[in-house]
Scaffold this motif. Structure first.
Motif, mmCIF file in Angstrom:
data_model
loop_
_atom_site.group_PDB
_atom_site.id
_atom_site.type_symbol
_atom_site.label_atom_id
_atom_site.label_comp_id
_atom_site.label_asym_id
_atom_site.label_seq_id
_atom_site.Cartn_x
_atom_site.Cartn_y
_atom_site.Cartn_z
ATOM 1 N N LYS A 225 -46.656 3.244 -63.727
ATOM 2 C CA LYS A 225 -46.758 1.792 -64.485
ATOM 3 C C LYS A 225 -47.512 1.120 -63.734
ATOM 4 C CE LYS A 225 -42.786 2.158 -68.164
ATOM 5 N NZ LYS A 225 -43.529 3.047 -68.888
ATOM 6 N N VAL A 226 -47.490 0.616 -62.250
ATOM 7 C CA VAL A 226 -48.633 -0.042 -61.462
ATOM 8 C C VAL A 226 -49.427 1.119 -60.990
ATOM 9 C CG1 VAL A 226 -48.526 -2.042 -59.371
ATOM 10 C CG2 VAL A 226 -45.987 -1.427 -61.746
ATOM 11 N N TRP A 227 -50.841 0.564 -60.617
ATOM 12 C CA TRP A 227 -51.657 1.183 -60.473
ATOM 13 C C TRP A 227 -52.221 0.416 -59.124
ATOM 14 C CZ3 TRP A 227 -51.514 6.307 -62.665
ATOM 15 C CH2 TRP A 227 -51.028 6.186 -63.973
ATOM 16 N N ILE A 228 -53.176 0.519 -58.487
ATOM 17 C CA ILE A 228 -53.529 0.441 -57.063
ATOM 18 C C ILE A 228 -55.428 1.230 -57.344
ATOM 19 C CG2 ILE A 228 -53.579 1.719 -55.503
ATOM 20 C CD1 ILE A 228 -52.945 -0.808 -53.891
ATOM 21 N N THR A 229 -55.924 0.012 -57.244
ATOM 22 C CA THR A 229 -57.584 0.525 -57.310
ATOM 23 C C THR A 229 -58.658 -0.691 -56.898
ATOM 24 O OG1 THR A 229 -59.414 1.134 -58.943
ATOM 25 C CG2 THR A 229 -58.134 -0.858 -59.943
ATOM 26 N N ARG A 230 -59.639 -0.038 -56.245
ATOM 27 C CA ARG A 230 -61.245 -0.578 -55.895
ATOM 28 C C ARG A 230 -61.963 -1.067 -56.484
ATOM 29 N NH1 ARG A 230 -61.807 2.094 -49.842
ATOM 30 N NH2 ARG A 230 -59.678 1.979 -48.936
ATOM 31 N N VAL A 231 -62.462 -2.221 -56.997
ATOM 32 C CA VAL A 231 -63.583 -2.463 -57.548
ATOM 33 C C VAL A 231 -64.554 -3.286 -56.782
ATOM 34 C CG1 VAL A 231 -61.859 -1.699 -59.835
ATOM 35 C CG2 VAL A 231 -62.510 -4.742 -58.935
ATOM 36 N N LYS A 232 -65.541 -3.515 -57.679
ATOM 37 C CA LYS A 232 -66.407 -4.651 -57.393
ATOM 38 C C LYS A 232 -65.933 -6.341 -57.504
ATOM 39 C CE LYS A 232 -70.341 -1.035 -57.266
ATOM 40 N NZ LYS A 232 -71.608 -0.199 -57.261
ATOM 41 N N CYS A 269 -57.786 5.214 -60.644
ATOM 42 C CA CYS A 269 -56.726 4.556 -60.128
ATOM 43 C C CYS A 269 -55.059 5.596 -59.894
ATOM 44 C CB CYS A 269 -56.323 3.511 -61.370
ATOM 45 S SG CYS A 269 -57.305 2.299 -62.254
ATOM 46 N N GLU A 270 -54.849 4.869 -58.821
ATOM 47 C CA GLU A 270 -53.769 5.510 -58.494
ATOM 48 C C GLU A 270 -52.258 4.391 -58.517
ATOM 49 O OE1 GLU A 270 -54.309 6.339 -53.816
ATOM 50 O OE2 GLU A 270 -56.372 7.470 -54.556
#
Length: 288
Positions: A225-232, A269-270
């Motif tokens: 239920k927890v995700w990591i991602t890269r954004v601007k 998202c991962e």
């Protein structure tokens, strides 16, 4: 020792603060988590017998606390959110006064007070007037008074407010050490204090018991239920409005976000391992 809280209900007018709350506590540390207004302080006041429930009962080793009278209150140590401290008393005199109120013999009290000043790191300030104490020192003095008479049930409401990181670590170690022979229930918004010392975590939401589990099991319960991602940077405002963001880290060319969601928020998202702080956010921000 076994403390049974059975079907406790409490109302203030038409507002229900505790709803049929039941729980069994044995020796060890229990962390009490809940948002403001969840009923934590009300529950603690009922346990320490300064507030009456509308219905339900509390048993200590199978005996109704009401039949024990002063014998029950002698088992209790309590640190409220706001502790009234006489500013013209010094630390030693304040603790001796509290010991006298509990009916402890002077000679016994003197030895006990010196020991409590030692374990709360206030020995060098024993003769300092309480009015000159910092917020953290007053909190340590409050912890000391809650331990007078070696209580078997210790109820602590926001005990580490105002303590610096070193003092909080000392407090956690002290509570862990004494919990082998008593019940300790502590409420705090500093989730790391609970994460490191609680045998069980009680989650209270809208006056109801939601969870009574170990830290490990609660973290496991939000696996996937927890995700990591890269954004601007320009995407942040919109994402914060749409998702529960548990952490944001500025990198050189992007921002790394941790997002709590039952399903993948969006492409890119991962999944990542959850932490205990995210358990709190899951129950009190995501699951509203």
């Amino acid at each position: 020792m076994v403390l049974n809280i059975m079907n406790i209900c409490k109302k203030y007018g038409d507002k229900v603060v505790l709803k049929d709350f039941s729980l069994e506590l044995t020796n060890g540390v229990y962390g009490l988590l809940g948002a403001n207004g969840a009923g934590k302080t009300t529950l603690m006041k009922i346990i320490v017998d300064i507030l009456k429930a509308n219905s339900g009962k509390i048993l200590i080793d199978g005996v109704d606390k009401n039949s024990l009278g002063d014998g029950y209150r002698a088992l209790i140590g309590y640190l409220p959110q706001e502790l009234g401290i006489y500013k013209d008393f010094n630390a030693y005199d304040f603790l001796m006064y509290m010991a006298a109120l509990k009916g402890i013999d002077g000679k016994v009290a003197k030895e006990m007070v010196y020991n409590l000043l030692e374990i709360t790191n206030l020995k060098e300030d024993a003769k300092t007037k309480c009015g000159k104490f910092s917020g953290g020192m007053k909190r340590r003095l409050g912890i000391a008074q809650s331990l007078i008479n070696d209580p078997k049930i210790l109820i602590l409401d926001e005990p580490t407010v105002g303590l610096d990181p070193k003092e909080r670590i000392h407090f956690r170690n002290m509570i862990s050490n004494i919990s082998r022979e008593r019940i300790v229930l502590l409420s705090t918004h500093i989730v790391s204090d609970i994460e490191f010392i609680a045998n069980k975590v009680i989650i209270l939401k809208n006056g109801e018991l939601v969870e009574n589990e170990t830290v490990e099991n609660l973290v496991e319960s939000i696996k996937n239920k927890v995700w990591i991602t890269r954004v601007k940077a320009e995407e942040i405002k919109e994402l914060e409005a749409k998702y529960v963001v548990s952490n944001m880290t500025q990198k050189e060319n992007y921002i790394e976000l941790r997002i709590i969601s039952d399903s993948i928020p969006f492409d890119g998202c991962e999944l990542v391992n959850a932490n205990f702080e995210e358990v709190y956010l899951y129950y009190f921000n995501y699951k509203e």
